[in-house]
Structures are given as C-alpha cells and as structure tokens.
Design a protein around this motif. Sequence first.
Motif, PDB file in Angstrom:
ATOM      1  N   UNK A 107       0.905  -1.271   0.077  1.00 36.46           N
ATOM      2  CA  UNK A 107      -0.200  -0.009  -0.029  1.00 36.46           C
ATOM      3  C   UNK A 107       0.838   1.340   0.072  1.00 36.46           C
ATOM      4  N   UNK A 108       0.587   2.348  -0.884  1.00 32.94           N
ATOM      5  CA  UNK A 108       1.160   3.339  -1.028  1.00 32.94           C
ATOM      6  C   UNK A 108       0.538   4.572  -0.750  1.00 32.94           C
ATOM      7  N   UNK A 109       0.961   5.696  -0.175  1.00 33.40           N
ATOM      8  CA  UNK A 109       0.246   6.873   0.144  1.00 33.40           C
ATOM      9  C   UNK A 109       1.188   7.860   0.041  1.00 33.40           C
ATOM     10  N   UNK A 110       0.726   9.004  -0.493  1.00 31.30           N
ATOM     11  CA  UNK A 110       1.227  10.156  -0.737  1.00 31.30           C
ATOM     12  C   UNK A 110       0.563  11.361  -0.333  1.00 31.30           C
ATOM     13  N   UNK A 111       0.995  12.460   0.550  1.00 33.14           N
ATOM     14  CA  UNK A 111       0.461  13.390   1.026  1.00 33.14           C
ATOM     15  C   UNK A 111       1.220  14.680   0.841  1.00 33.14           C
ATOM     16  N   UNK A 112       0.413  15.591   0.569  1.00 29.89           N
ATOM     17  CA  UNK A 112       0.956  17.112   0.400  1.00 29.89           C
ATOM     18  C   UNK A 112       0.020  18.117   1.351  1.00 29.89           C
ATOM     19  N   UNK A 113       0.824  18.747   1.909  1.00 31.59           N
ATOM     20  CA  UNK A 113       0.264  19.447   2.949  1.00 31.59           C
ATOM     21  C   UNK A 113       0.877  21.226   2.997  1.00 31.59           C
ATOM     22  N   UNK A 114      -0.042  22.070   3.142  1.00 31.66           N
ATOM     23  CA  UNK A 114       0.245  23.506   3.338  1.00 31.66           C
ATOM     24  C   UNK A 114      -0.323  23.935   4.841  1.00 31.66           C
ATOM     25  N   UNK A 115       0.888  24.787   5.387  1.00 37.40           N
ATOM     26  CA  UNK A 115       0.569  25.040   6.698  1.00 37.40           C
ATOM     27  C   UNK A 115       0.875  26.402   6.740  1.00 37.40           C
ATOM     28  N   UNK A 116      -0.010  27.481   7.544  1.00 38.49           N
ATOM     29  CA  UNK A 116       0.198  28.609   7.840  1.00 38.49           C
ATOM     30  C   UNK A 116       0.336  28.817   9.290  1.00 38.49           C
ATOM     31  N   UNK A 117       1.628  29.226   9.621  1.00 41.81           N
ATOM     32  CA  UNK A 117       1.762  29.040  11.105  1.00 41.81           C
ATOM     33  C   UNK A 117       1.923  30.454  11.694  1.00 41.81           C
ATOM     34  N   UNK A 118       1.442  30.743  13.001  1.00 40.88           N
ATOM     35  CA  UNK A 118       1.536  31.904  13.553  1.00 40.88           C
ATOM     36  C   UNK A 118       2.343  31.332  15.041  1.00 40.88           C
ATOM     37  N   UNK A 119       3.624  31.841  15.240  1.00 40.37           N
ATOM     38  CA  UNK A 119       4.216  31.101  16.400  1.00 40.37           C
ATOM     39  C   UNK A 119       4.828  32.277  17.395  1.00 40.37           C
ATOM     40  N   UNK A 120       5.015  31.902  18.550  1.00 37.54           N
ATOM     41  CA  UNK A 120       5.530  32.503  19.710  1.00 37.54           C
ATOM     42  C   UNK A 120       6.789  31.869  19.616  1.00 37.54           C
ATOM     43  N   UNK A 121       7.887  32.929  19.958  1.00 40.06           N
ATOM     44  CA  UNK A 121       9.279  32.520  20.091  1.00 40.06           C
ATOM     45  C   UNK A 121      10.117  33.708  20.879  1.00 40.06           C
ATOM     46  N   UNK A 122      10.949  33.129  21.624  1.00 42.15           N
ATOM     47  CA  UNK A 122      11.687  33.895  22.244  1.00 42.15           C
ATOM     48  C   UNK A 122      12.859  34.733  21.520  1.00 42.15           C
ATOM     49  N   UNK A 123      13.129  36.117  21.510  1.00 40.23           N
ATOM     50  CA  UNK A 123      14.269  36.532  20.851  1.00 40.23           C
ATOM     51  C   UNK A 123      14.763  37.411  21.871  1.00 40.23           C
ATOM     52  N   UNK A 124      15.985  37.379  22.303  1.00 40.07           N
ATOM     53  CA  UNK A 124      16.713  38.208  23.222  1.00 40.07           C
ATOM     54  C   UNK A 124      16.059  38.329  24.526  1.00 40.07           C
ATOM     55  N   UNK A 125      15.497  37.398  24.998  1.00 40.75           N
ATOM     56  CA  UNK A 125      14.804  37.171  26.479  1.00 40.75           C
ATOM     57  C   UNK A 125      13.397  37.810  26.119  1.00 40.75           C
ATOM     58  N   UNK A 126      12.802  38.172  24.977  1.00 41.24           N
ATOM     59  CA  UNK A 126      11.841  38.894  24.770  1.00 41.24           C
ATOM     60  C   UNK A 126      10.760  37.917  24.054  1.00 41.24           C
ATOM     61  N   UNK A 127       9.554  38.235  24.456  1.00 44.47           N
ATOM     62  CA  UNK A 127       8.586  37.329  23.161  1.00 44.47           C
ATOM     63  C   UNK A 127       8.226  37.893  22.070  1.00 44.47           C
ATOM     64  N   UNK A 128       8.343  37.173  20.884  1.00 45.88           N
ATOM     65  CA  UNK A 128       8.123  37.521  19.614  1.00 45.88           C
ATOM     66  C   UNK A 128       7.293  36.890  18.814  1.00 45.88           C
TER      67      UNK A 128
END
Length: 227
Positions: A107-128
Amino acid sequence: MLWCLSLPLQAQDTRQQLWLTYNAQQQLSKHWGYQFDVNHRLADVQQPASVVSAVRVGGTYFTGKQLRLTAGYAWFGTHTQLKAHRLLHENRLWQQALWQYKLPKAKVMQRIRLEERWREQMSNAALDHRFSIRFRYMWQWQYPVWHSATHPQRQLMLHAADEWMLHAGDNLGKHFFDQNRLIGGLAYMPNQHVEMYLLYQYITQYRADNEAWQHINSIRLTLLQQL
C-alpha cells in the motif's frame, strides 16, 4: 545534496525524543468526514521532559476511494524552562491532499500539506510573534509480512516513510529547508478499525533562529482508530 555536504561546517545538535500520538478518523457520509490527532513529545526516554504538545482537527472531503482533501486548525505548544513563558503557543491553519493506492503486494500513500503558522518565539529574552508558511510532502509505503489464517484482517506490516518540509517567512531569510523525517518500523492491525505503530524516526532540521543543524533520533508510538 549541497545542504548535506555543508553539515560539518556548521553547528550541530543531536537529541533523542519519544513521540506519543493518537489519531482518529471517521467518514460520516459518502463524501464527508473528519479527523483529529493528539500528540505529546518527550525529550529523553530515560528522564522524560515535555518538549511539544499538540492538537489537530480537520474536516475531510472524500472525492473517491483514493483521494481525500482536508482542511483544519492545529494548536502546538512548545514547553520551555523559562519562568515567564513555560509554554510557547503556535496557531496553525492547514490544508492537505492525500492520495492512497494499492500495488500488488503493498500500500502506498502520498500526502501534500500546506501550513500557515503563527508562532511565539523567544528573541533576546523577549516574546516575539512570527509568521511562516510551510510546504510538506510525504511518501509512505506498507508491506504485509504476516496475517492471521483465521482473521485475515489481523496483520503485521513493514512501514516506511519519508517527509520533506520547506518553509518561508519571518526571520527565515533564504533558508527554505526546514526538515526531513525518515521513518521505518512496524504496523500491527488487530482489526479493520485499529492500527498500532512502533516506529523509528530520524529528523534532520535546520534551525534558522540559531543557524544550527539539529539531528533527532526518536521513537514514535502511534495509535490510529477508524471510528
């Protein structure tokens, strides 16, 4: 191949993880259904520490037996050791096309997925807050190695998959390569409604935030249920 040749020239990080996942799918009518999954990732098998928790849900349109289209929402939380921000949130919209078909013995499966991502990240000890778009392509192969003589639907299968991810967005620059996931292991189907997976996964990821390659050896335990 060029990014593979450049690995020794840049900072690298190797880690071990355990991924626990529950997936559920249900077809409500000839054309409509839904799916959702819950997963939790641990940083160390011997001394577990939470890394990521996630919930994903989507509505599915079945064009036929082979092709299905899905769109939905996902929440991801990255666990940190910071007192002020124990959990960094990510809100994600996603759309995918999944095509599955049978070969004479596989059995074979192929998948294409597109994601729009809104992320929180730490940058220089501040939330970005950062936005990015990610494109994912996965190829999956399953081959039966055993089945019950009295219950033909009860079977054991070899499982292999490879997934590539490319992205673009805030603070990523020209680093379009995100990661590759190479997967291999076993899939056990006790009946037509349940699938259980024991998999090894090797991840190669480029972290644009600190310009370093990360390599992750992980074990994936997955339960898939057809409701």
